[in-house]
Design a protein around this motif. Sequence first.
Motif, short mmCIF file in Angstrom:
data_model
loop_
_atom_site.label_atom_id
_atom_site.label_comp_id
_atom_site.label_asym_id
_atom_site.label_seq_id
_atom_site.Cartn_x
_atom_site.Cartn_y
_atom_site.Cartn_z
N VAL A 110 0.82 -1.21 0.00
CA VAL A 110 0.00 0.00 0.00
C VAL A 110 0.85 1.27 0.00
O VAL A 110 0.35 2.36 -0.28
N ASN A 111 2.14 1.13 0.31
CA ASN A 111 3.06 2.27 0.29
C ASN A 111 4.01 2.26 -0.89
O ASN A 111 4.86 3.15 -1.02
N LEU A 112 3.88 1.27 -1.75
CA LEU A 112 4.82 1.08 -2.85
C LEU A 112 4.47 2.01 -4.01
O LEU A 112 3.39 1.89 -4.60
N ASP A 113 5.37 2.92 -4.34
CA ASP A 113 5.14 3.85 -5.44
C ASP A 113 5.36 3.14 -6.79
O ASP A 113 6.12 2.19 -6.90
N GLU A 114 4.69 3.67 -7.80
CA GLU A 114 4.84 3.12 -9.15
C GLU A 114 6.30 3.18 -9.61
O GLU A 114 6.80 2.26 -10.25
N ASP A 115 6.98 4.28 -9.27
CA ASP A 115 8.38 4.41 -9.67
C ASP A 115 9.26 3.34 -9.03
O ASP A 115 10.18 2.81 -9.67
N ASP A 116 8.96 3.01 -7.76
CA ASP A 116 9.73 1.97 -7.09
C ASP A 116 9.45 0.59 -7.69
O ASP A 116 10.34 -0.25 -7.78
N TRP A 117 8.20 0.37 -8.08
CA TRP A 117 7.85 -0.87 -8.78
C TRP A 117 8.61 -0.97 -10.11
O TRP A 117 9.26 -1.96 -10.40
N ASP A 118 8.51 0.09 -10.89
CA ASP A 118 9.13 0.08 -12.22
C ASP A 118 10.65 -0.07 -12.13
O ASP A 118 11.26 -0.80 -12.92
N ALA A 119 11.28 0.63 -11.19
CA ALA A 119 12.74 0.60 -11.09
C ALA A 119 13.25 -0.79 -10.75
O ALA A 119 14.25 -1.26 -11.32
N VAL A 120 12.59 -1.47 -9.82
CA VAL A 120 13.05 -2.80 -9.40
C VAL A 120 12.77 -3.83 -10.49
O VAL A 120 13.62 -4.69 -10.76
N LEU A 121 11.60 -3.78 -11.12
CA LEU A 121 11.34 -4.69 -12.24
C LEU A 121 12.32 -4.44 -13.38
O LEU A 121 12.79 -5.39 -14.04
N GLN A 168 8.31 -6.81 0.06
CA GLN A 168 9.12 -6.87 -1.16
C GLN A 168 8.28 -7.34 -2.35
O GLN A 168 8.70 -8.21 -3.11
N GLY A 169 7.13 -6.76 -2.52
CA GLY A 169 6.26 -7.17 -3.62
C GLY A 169 6.90 -6.97 -4.98
O GLY A 169 6.79 -7.83 -5.87
N ASN A 170 7.59 -5.83 -5.16
CA ASN A 170 8.25 -5.57 -6.45
C ASN A 170 9.41 -6.53 -6.68
O ASN A 170 9.56 -7.10 -7.77
N TYR A 171 10.23 -6.73 -5.67
CA TYR A 171 11.38 -7.62 -5.76
C TYR A 171 10.95 -9.07 -5.97
O TYR A 171 11.50 -9.80 -6.80
N SER A 172 9.93 -9.49 -5.22
CA SER A 172 9.44 -10.86 -5.34
C SER A 172 8.88 -11.12 -6.73
O SER A 172 9.13 -12.18 -7.32
N ALA A 173 8.13 -10.16 -7.27
CA ALA A 173 7.58 -10.31 -8.61
C ALA A 173 8.69 -10.40 -9.65
O ALA A 173 8.63 -11.21 -10.58
N ALA A 174 9.72 -9.56 -9.51
CA ALA A 174 10.83 -9.58 -10.46
C ALA A 174 11.58 -10.90 -10.40
O ALA A 174 11.91 -11.50 -11.44
#
Length: 301
Positions: A110-121, A168-174
């Motif tokens: 709920v605190n994860l920004d789109e930019d943080d998602w995109d950068a890690v992926l 680590q939703g972004n990291y886990s997805a990547a």
Amino acid sequence: MSGICDGRVVVVTGAGRGLGRAHARVFAAEGARLVVNDLGVGLDGAPGPDSPAGRVVDEIRAAGGEAVAHGGDVATTEGAASLIATALETYGRLDTLVNNAGFLRDRMLVNLDEDDWDAVLRVHLKGHFLPLKHAAAHWRAEAKAGRMPTARIVNTSSGAGLLGSVGQGNYSAAKAGIVGLTLVAAAELARYGVQVNAVAPAARTRMTERTFADTMTAPTSGFDAMAPENVSPLVVWLGSAASAGVSGRVFEAEGGRITVMEGWRPGPSADKGARWSPGEAGETALKLLAEAPEPGAVHGA
């Protein structure tokens, strides 16, 4: 050392620190010639004050090995293409690609920004895909020219990609995506003499400081189970000709333990031979779940 990689040319991304540095040094000790890639960014991907790739090259050369530095961004077409070109122009060949570059931007969903998602992926998943694509194009051309490679790709996943990790939703997805990419690449590239595997390492690095906070201080004596160098022997073997016949596999490596991970496969099943009603589907699903083993726990849950 055994010289298991004598004569091989190896590219390692994110090799300025941590696991990548350890991999590069062990490859060199086993006779490989290295391209050491590192963009020199901080833990969150922001530009750092200098690039550590040159320091790793100096370490390898001081030990009698051969290495060159590459500072390009492997999550861009230009950076990935120049990475492979550096190996070919410097050494005249390429045998092994180790995809390792990455960074973290941890947040609860709920605190994860789109930019943080995109950068890690981008750095993990795209940063695996583009070097793989350019290396594979070279090896395909070699195979079609009658020079069948003995090529290896070792990708870096994570327990977070296999089981998930809270915050680590972004990291886990990547990292889960890297497993899927590994399986597809192993199937597609086998005809060109390329084997593709992945490792899910656990070790003490900048990225795992918080995860392994209670083991960050190395023991004064005895075996340091969290040292990055513990993971490298498996990576080096997978990157060598000695791993012939091993492809499309995922390994966990931590301390002195190596585990072959078993991915999704069919479990309990039921077939009505016709369409289920929602109630029937739910009742059947509950019966099947009662027969199935419990899934592994999400890290941090």
